[in-house]
Scaffold this motif. Sequence first.
Motif, PDB file in Angstrom:
ATOM      1  N   ASN A 177       0.824  -1.209   0.000  1.00  7.22           N
ATOM      2  CA  ASN A 177       0.000   0.000   0.000  1.00  7.22           C
ATOM      3  C   ASN A 177       0.857   1.257   0.000  1.00  7.22           C
ATOM      4  N   THR A 178       1.941   1.224   0.773  1.00 11.57           N
ATOM      5  CA  THR A 178       2.816   2.386   0.842  1.00 11.57           C
ATOM      6  C   THR A 178       3.514   2.625  -0.487  1.00 11.57           C
ATOM      7  N   ASN A 180       2.455   1.661  -3.408  1.00  9.56           N
ATOM      8  CA  ASN A 180       1.447   2.118  -4.373  1.00  9.56           C
ATOM      9  C   ASN A 180       1.142   3.605  -4.187  1.00  9.56           C
ATOM     10  N   SER A 181       1.104   4.034  -2.918  1.00  9.55           N
ATOM     11  CA  SER A 181       0.882   5.457  -2.658  1.00  9.55           C
ATOM     12  C   SER A 181       2.024   6.291  -3.203  1.00  9.55           C
ATOM     13  N   ILE A 183       4.029   5.470  -5.691  1.00  8.28           N
ATOM     14  CA  ILE A 183       3.967   5.443  -7.164  1.00  8.28           C
ATOM     15  C   ILE A 183       2.951   6.457  -7.675  1.00  8.28           C
ATOM     16  N   ALA A 184       1.798   6.534  -6.982  1.00 10.17           N
ATOM     17  CA  ALA A 184       0.756   7.471  -7.407  1.00 10.17           C
ATOM     18  C   ALA A 184       1.217   8.916  -7.278  1.00 10.17           C
ATOM     19  N   LEU A 185       2.180   9.175  -6.392  1.00 16.81           N
ATOM     20  CA  LEU A 185       2.636  10.550  -6.170  1.00 16.81           C
ATOM     21  C   LEU A 185       3.859  10.924  -6.997  1.00 16.81           C
ATOM     22  N   ARG A 187       4.626  11.166 -10.135  1.00 23.73           N
ATOM     23  CA  ARG A 187       4.490  12.106 -11.258  1.00 23.73           C
ATOM     24  C   ARG A 187       3.868  13.418 -10.836  1.00 23.73           C
ATOM     25  N   THR A 188       2.888  13.342  -9.962  1.00 27.53           N
ATOM     26  CA  THR A 188       2.184  14.578  -9.593  1.00 27.53           C
ATOM     27  C   THR A 188       2.883  15.355  -8.480  1.00 27.53           C
ATOM     28  N   GLU A 189       3.369  14.650  -7.453  1.00 28.04           N
ATOM     29  CA  GLU A 189       4.031  15.306  -6.322  1.00 28.04           C
ATOM     30  C   GLU A 189       5.294  14.530  -5.937  1.00 28.04           C
ATOM     31  N   ALA A 193       6.347  12.117  -2.624  1.00 25.32           N
ATOM     32  CA  ALA A 193       6.671  10.700  -2.799  1.00 25.32           C
ATOM     33  C   ALA A 193       8.039  10.380  -2.199  1.00 25.32           C
ATOM     34  N   ARG A 234      -2.272   7.885   2.403  1.00 25.62           N
ATOM     35  CA  ARG A 234      -3.200   6.846   1.954  1.00 25.62           C
ATOM     36  C   ARG A 234      -4.652   7.182   2.285  1.00 25.62           C
TER      37      ARG A 234
END
Length: 346
Positions: A177-178, A180-181, A183-185, A187-189, A193, A234
Motif C-alpha cells: 500500500n505504501t 502504491n501510494s 507510485i501514485a505521487l 508524477r504529480t508530487e 513521494a 493513503r
Amino acid sequence: MRDTQILSVFPEPSGANPAPERKPSLLVFDACHTGVVLRAVLFVEVCVGIAMMYPSTRLLDWMFRFSLATGAALPATLAWLLAACLAKRLLGRQPFGVQLLLASLLGGLCAAYGSFLLWMAGLLEQVPWSAVFASGAWLSLLLVAGLWMRAKGRTPAATAAQLAELQARIRPHFLFNTLNSAIALVRTEPAKAEALLEDLSDLFRQALRDPNQTVSLSQEIDLARRYLAIEQVRFGQRLRVQWDLDPAAERAQLPSLVLQPLVENAVRHGVEPSDTGADVRVSTQRRGSAVVIKVTNTVPGGQGVAGHGVALQSVKERIALMHDVQGQVRSGMKDGLFQVRIEVPL
C-alpha cells in the motif's frame, strides 16, 4: 497492537577480541530495580518462615520466632540490596561466576550484620556466626540463581514474541500500500513521494535494529509520526491525528518499536473499516517519577474490527521484560473509544 522488532542481529566480528562474552547483561540481581527488591524480601521472608517451623511447637511459638528472625533477616536483606545496588557497575564488569561468588559473600556478611543487631539489642544471647554466615551466603546464592533462571526463561519467549510481531506488524500489504501510494505521487508530487519513501525506509531500519536496544520516548514519538505521515497519504482526511505531548516525559526509556504498532492498530481497526475515518490521539504525561503514554482511537459503530491481540500482548511482554513491576500496559473500550495505556518509570 504490537511492536515489531526483529530478533537477534548477528554481531559483527571486531577482530579476535571475545570481550563481548564477558559483558554480563546478566546482572539479573539489579538491586536498584523495584521488582528485584520485592522478590528478594519475599523470598527471604518465606525461607525464614519455613525455617522457623522446625523448632516451633505451637502457632504462637512460631509467630514469636518468626518475628525475632525477621528482625535480623529484614535489615540483612535490605543491606544486601543496598550494597548490591551501589556496587552495580563493579559487579557488572565481572564474569557471571564471580558475580555469584561476590553476591553470596555479601549475603553472608549481611546476615551476620542482621544477627549482630539482635545481639546488640539483647534479643540473642549467643549467635552461631558460622551458621549465620553460611545461611546468608546460601540464600543469596539461591536468590541470584533464581533471578538468573527467570531471566533466561523469559528471554526466549520475548524473542519469539518479537519475531511474531515483526511478521504481524510490518505486514506485506502495508508495504504494498505504501509503495502504491508513492507510485501514485511520483508524477504529480515527486517531493511528497520522496518524503514518503524516506519515512518508510526509517521504519524498516528501525524494525531491523538490535531488539535488546532501548530508545527514548521522543524517538518512539518521532517514528510514530513518520508512520502516521505515511498513512495520511493513503487515507487523507479520514485519518485525523491529535498529539498531546509532555516534554518532561521525553527521556523515558522504552523497548524499540513499542509505540508504532499501537498507532498502526489504531489505523487498522479505527480508520480502515470506517467510511468517515477515525480520530487517533497520542498523549504523553509525566506524573512524578512515572510517565503515562496513551494511544486512543475512535472505532466504527463503537465496536470496530476484532483483532488477534498479537501486537498488544507483545507490547505487554516487552514492557514487563524491561521494567518489570514498574511497567504497566492496560487496554479497554469505552463509549466508542479504544485506548491503550502504558506506564513506565522515568
